[in-house]
Design an enzyme around this catalytic site. Structure first.
Site, mmCIF file in Angstrom:
data_model
loop_
_atom_site.group_PDB
_atom_site.id
_atom_site.type_symbol
_atom_site.label_atom_id
_atom_site.label_comp_id
_atom_site.label_asym_id
_atom_site.label_seq_id
_atom_site.Cartn_x
_atom_site.Cartn_y
_atom_site.Cartn_z
ATOM 1 N N ARG A 47 14.793 82.962 -11.019
ATOM 2 C CA ARG A 47 15.789 83.792 -10.328
ATOM 3 C C ARG A 47 15.916 85.147 -11.001
ATOM 4 O O ARG A 47 15.995 86.180 -10.335
ATOM 5 C CB ARG A 47 17.155 83.096 -10.275
ATOM 6 N N CYS A 48 15.915 85.159 -12.336
ATOM 7 C CA CYS A 48 15.997 86.428 -13.063
ATOM 8 C C CYS A 48 14.830 87.357 -12.717
ATOM 9 O O CYS A 48 14.977 88.578 -12.712
ATOM 10 C CB CYS A 48 15.985 86.180 -14.576
#
Length: 409
Positions: A398-399
């Site tokens: 996600r980052c």
């Protein structure tokens, strides 16, 4: 014209995403300056690129459009005037002044646009530019530091400098000095790239706001509810201003849920301890709650007076999620199964940092096998990507991704 930004959930089928393939900025990391540049270790460049390519291919294989930050930035700087202005902005934000400023600008502008963008990302070493003999004491004392322009090794975490919310975005004033310049890229892309410049995209909060906010703390739970972490990197004042801006400029998003998490490097952003993986399922690191399962949650809604919000305090995450999302039941899937060893180990390696690419379908790091097994036991399709070097930067799938467009659910 179809809006080029469209994200109204965390789990809608992902259509378009922004990535940054790690480049020479990673090789400009040295042990002496790891802390300054927010790294704990030095990734091996050929391997981290191989792993990132695998991640990008995994997304493409699911029909997702993958766009790269350096390519969009190169295309955004389509005139010499824009190119020169960008260089001036970078130097200003890097606090480069005096006699060296013009020589560094000339050096950067000697490259074609694509190579110039990559050089700005990689950083400019002092050994690359022969400058005149130093005349001032402060210049002589600065010889030990190897860079005129710091590298940006955190750029492959594209989630943080900007975040899509609805049909607009935040261009984020980031907390740490080492990362503040990163949001300048998205500022230029949104305002000058042909794909975005003519769409009048709303910027809910811009990078000149005086209090920090970062995209890892911003989650779009539904079309009318977003969550934002009060974290080590995002301030409560920024969350309140974001809520006021959103409520004033559109009608669909009605609630901003501020979730307070422990302020530590291990719990850097909300998405390192809490992500949405299906309509009624979430990952969670148990340590964000106290021993009674409580935590501080604040629901911000539009106030009666202009530029104000109404705030409601909650303490039970499970019940709050059921109320906000209209669900009878919610499953909180603990990172590492909540085990005293596996949970903190896998959280450190972003076991809770899942990227949902469709309802019940997530991309995760392969190394977090306890968390991945538990996700599968809850009916989630888990697509694992290799992560030996990528995980050294302290960020997961996600980052490493900024969704630009998702299908509505």
């Amino acid at each position: 014209m179809k809006q080029p930004l469209h994200v109204k959930s965390e789990i809608g089928e992902l259509q378009s995403v922004l990535l940054h393939r790690p480049g020479k900025e990673v090789e400009n990391l040295t042990p002496d300056y790891l802390g300054h540049l927010l790294f704990d270790d030095i990734p091996h460049l050929p391997m981290i690129q191989r792993e990132h390519d695998y991640f990008a291919s995994t997304l493409r294989n699911r029909g997702i459009e993958v766009l790269y930050l350096s390519n969009l930035m190169t295309e955004a700087l389509h005139t010499e005037k824009l190119k020169k202005q960008f260089v001036m902005d970078i130097l200003k934000e890097s606090n480069i002044q005096g006699a060296s400023s013009q020589k560094i600008a000339d050096f950067l502008l000697s490259f074609d646009t694509e190579e110039m963008v990559k050089k700005v990302m990689a950083g400019v070493r002092k050994s690359e530019i022969p400058l005149e003999k130093k005349k001032h004491l402060y210049e002589m004392l600065d010889n030990h530091y190897p860079f005129y322009l710091d590298p940006m090794p955190n750029l492959y975490f594209t989630r943080d400098p900007a975040a899509t919310i609805g049909t607009g975005l935040t261009i984020n004033p980031m907390r740490e000095v080492a990362r503040k310049r990163e949001s300048l890229f998205m500022s230029y892309i949104i305002r000058h790239h042909p794909r975005y410049a003519e769409s009048d995209i709303p910027v809910w909060l811009d990078r000149d706001y005086p209090c920090p906010i970062e995209g890892g703390d911003e989650l779009v739970l539904s079309k009318d509810t977003i969550a934002v972490g009060i974290s080590a990197r995002t301030a409560a004042k920024a969350i309140e201003q974001l809520a006021i801006s959103i409520f004033k400029r559109q009608a669909e998003i009605k609630r901003v849920v501020a979730v307070e998490i422990p302020k530590s490097r291990a719990f850097m952003h909300l998405d390192t301890v809490f992500t949405m993986v299906d309509f009624d399922k979430f990952t969670i690191h148990p340590e964000i709650q106290n021993k009674d399962g409580q935590m501080d949650i604040y629901i911000l809604e539009k106030g009666k007076e202009e530029d104000t919000v109404k705030i409601t305090h909650k303490t039970n995450l499970l019940e709050t999620l059921k109320e906000l999302l209209g669900l009878k039941d919610v499953a909180l899937i603990p990172c590492g199964g909540g085990d005293v060893i596996a949970a903190p180990r896998e959280q450190w390696n972003d076991g809770s940092n899942t990227l949902a690419i469709a309802p019940g379908v997530v991309v995760t790091y392969d190394r977090n096998y306890v968390s991945n097994k538990l996700l599968r036991e809850h009916g989630i399709e888990v697509i694992e990507v290799i992560s030996s070097e990528l995980s050294r930067g302290r960020g997961g799938p996600r980052c490493m991704s900024m969704p630009l467009s998702r299908k509505d659910i």
